[in-house]
Motif scaffolding. Structure first.
Motif, mmCIF file in Angstrom:
data_model
loop_
_atom_site.group_PDB
_atom_site.id
_atom_site.type_symbol
_atom_site.label_atom_id
_atom_site.label_comp_id
_atom_site.label_asym_id
_atom_site.label_seq_id
_atom_site.Cartn_x
_atom_site.Cartn_y
_atom_site.Cartn_z
ATOM 1 N N ARG A 270 -8.720 33.840 11.026
ATOM 2 C CA ARG A 270 -9.054 35.052 11.779
ATOM 3 C C ARG A 270 -9.650 34.709 13.141
ATOM 4 N NH1 ARG A 270 -12.308 39.256 8.450
ATOM 5 N NH2 ARG A 270 -10.223 39.460 7.581
ATOM 6 N N TRP A 271 -10.640 33.820 13.157
ATOM 7 C CA TRP A 271 -11.281 33.478 14.429
ATOM 8 C C TRP A 271 -10.376 32.621 15.301
ATOM 9 C CZ3 TRP A 271 -15.317 35.827 16.446
ATOM 10 C CH2 TRP A 271 -16.144 36.564 15.592
ATOM 11 N N GLY A 272 -9.595 31.759 14.668
ATOM 12 C CA GLY A 272 -8.639 30.967 15.438
ATOM 13 C C GLY A 272 -7.570 31.848 16.061
ATOM 14 N N GLY A 273 -7.062 32.794 15.278
ATOM 15 C CA GLY A 273 -6.066 33.724 15.798
ATOM 16 C C GLY A 273 -6.630 34.590 16.903
ATOM 17 N N GLY A 274 -7.874 35.064 16.715
ATOM 18 C CA GLY A 274 -8.515 35.883 17.746
ATOM 19 C C GLY A 274 -8.695 35.118 19.036
ATOM 20 N N ALA A 275 -9.135 33.858 18.941
ATOM 21 C CA ALA A 275 -9.336 33.032 20.129
ATOM 22 C C ALA A 275 -8.016 32.784 20.859
ATOM 23 C CB ALA A 275 -9.981 31.703 19.739
ATOM 24 N N PHE A 276 -6.963 32.519 20.078
ATOM 25 C CA PHE A 276 -5.652 32.277 20.687
ATOM 26 C C PHE A 276 -5.156 33.511 21.418
ATOM 27 C CE2 PHE A 276 -1.040 32.340 20.747
ATOM 28 C CZ PHE A 276 -0.712 31.057 21.146
ATOM 29 N N ASN B 192 -0.525 29.458 16.825
ATOM 30 C CA ASN B 192 -1.065 30.816 16.782
ATOM 31 C C ASN B 192 -1.360 31.202 15.338
ATOM 32 O OD1 ASN B 192 -1.693 33.496 16.999
ATOM 33 N ND2 ASN B 192 0.318 34.152 17.721
ATOM 34 N N PRO B 193 -2.622 31.173 14.914
ATOM 35 C CA PRO B 193 -2.955 31.505 13.528
ATOM 36 C C PRO B 193 -2.532 32.913 13.120
ATOM 37 C CG PRO B 193 -4.808 30.418 14.599
ATOM 38 C CD PRO B 193 -3.812 30.746 15.665
ATOM 39 N N HIS B 194 -2.362 33.801 14.100
ATOM 40 C CA HIS B 194 -1.954 35.172 13.786
ATOM 41 C C HIS B 194 -0.578 35.190 13.116
ATOM 42 C CE1 HIS B 194 -1.244 39.503 14.409
ATOM 43 N NE2 HIS B 194 -2.555 39.565 14.453
ATOM 44 N N VAL B 195 0.278 34.224 13.469
ATOM 45 C CA VAL B 195 1.604 34.122 12.850
ATOM 46 C C VAL B 195 1.465 33.864 11.354
ATOM 47 C CG1 VAL B 195 3.711 32.733 12.760
ATOM 48 C CG2 VAL B 195 2.723 33.358 14.963
ATOM 49 N N TYR B 196 0.519 33.008 10.980
ATOM 50 C CA TYR B 196 0.326 32.697 9.558
ATOM 51 C C TYR B 196 -0.235 33.903 8.805
ATOM 52 C CZ TYR B 196 0.843 27.923 11.267
ATOM 53 O OH TYR B 196 1.329 26.785 11.858
ATOM 54 N N LEU B 197 -1.115 34.654 9.452
ATOM 55 C CA LEU B 197 -1.678 35.838 8.802
ATOM 56 C C LEU B 197 -0.586 36.862 8.513
ATOM 57 C CD1 LEU B 197 -4.999 36.348 10.811
ATOM 58 C CD2 LEU B 197 -4.770 35.545 8.464
#
Length: 205
Positions: free
Chosen positions: A75-81, A125-130
């Motif tokens: 979550r935080w990694g995706g937000g930062a990206f 992009n961690p959002h892709v994994y979410l």
């Protein structure tokens, strides 16, 4: 056994997660406007989604969901990206940077560089994994065993259709998108969207 309703469910959910503009979609648009390595970029995006959806359906998504530490990091990694990419787009809009020139400019000069860029935009992009592993995986793996393949096929088809249409559509519309005023609007919209997505991701409970 193939189930059309479950396939359509996967198609609809996959489309709803893939279609909102993000870093990956923005990169596909840039590549289409530049007209260099469009097929390679689109194929790579589709393949990445197929692999990640398959991982989610195999139960990996449920495993991540059960790990608060991994979810928090994603979550935080995706937000930062997303925030970083949003700032980058808005800065480009403010400077009035031109769109990638057809056949040159910021387009990758070689297939290897094009592949490296799309891998970075997708996998960093961690959002892709979410979206793929966690959300699609959680819904798909909760279905009856006989329906999971239909759901996964639907979600994968959504990725195939969307990225193909996005890349080829951007190529066809390059004469419009390459205009400085239009490109600045695209950059501004993309940057604002990144901030909204980051906010939604970081405040999610």
């Amino acid at each position: 056994m193939f189930s059309q309703p479950i396939f359509l469910q996967g198609l609809g959910m996959g489309a709803s997660l893939i279609m909102p503009i993000g870093a990956q979609n923005a990169h596909v648009i840039r590549t289409g406007v530049a007209g260099r390595h469009v097929v390679l970029t689109v194929a790579c995006c589709i393949l990445i989604d197929v692999v990640l959806i398959a991982l989610g359906m195999s139960g990996f998504g449920a495993l991540i969901e059960q790990s608060p530490a991994l979810l928090l990091a994603a979550r935080w990694g995706g937000g930062a990206f997303l925030l970083w990419y949003g700032v980058r787009c808005l800065a480009s809009c403010w400077r009035g940077s031109a769109a990638p020139a057809a056949g040159g400019g910021q387009a990758a000069a070689t297939a290897a560089r094009a592949l490296g860029i799309v891998l970075a935009m997708s996998l960093l992009n961690p959002h892709v994994y979410l979206d793929t592993v966690v959300l699609l995986g959680a819904v798909g793996s909760s279905l009856a065993a006989g329906h999971r393949a239909s759901f996964a096929a639907g979600a994968m088809t959504a990725s195939l259709l969307w990225f193909s249409a996005l890349g080829l559509g951007a190529r066809r519309c390059a004469f419009v998108l390459a205009r400085p005023v239009v490109w600045r609007a695209v950059e501004a919209f993309t940057g604002a969207t990144m901030f909204v997505l980051a906010a939604l991701l970081l405040i999610e409970r």
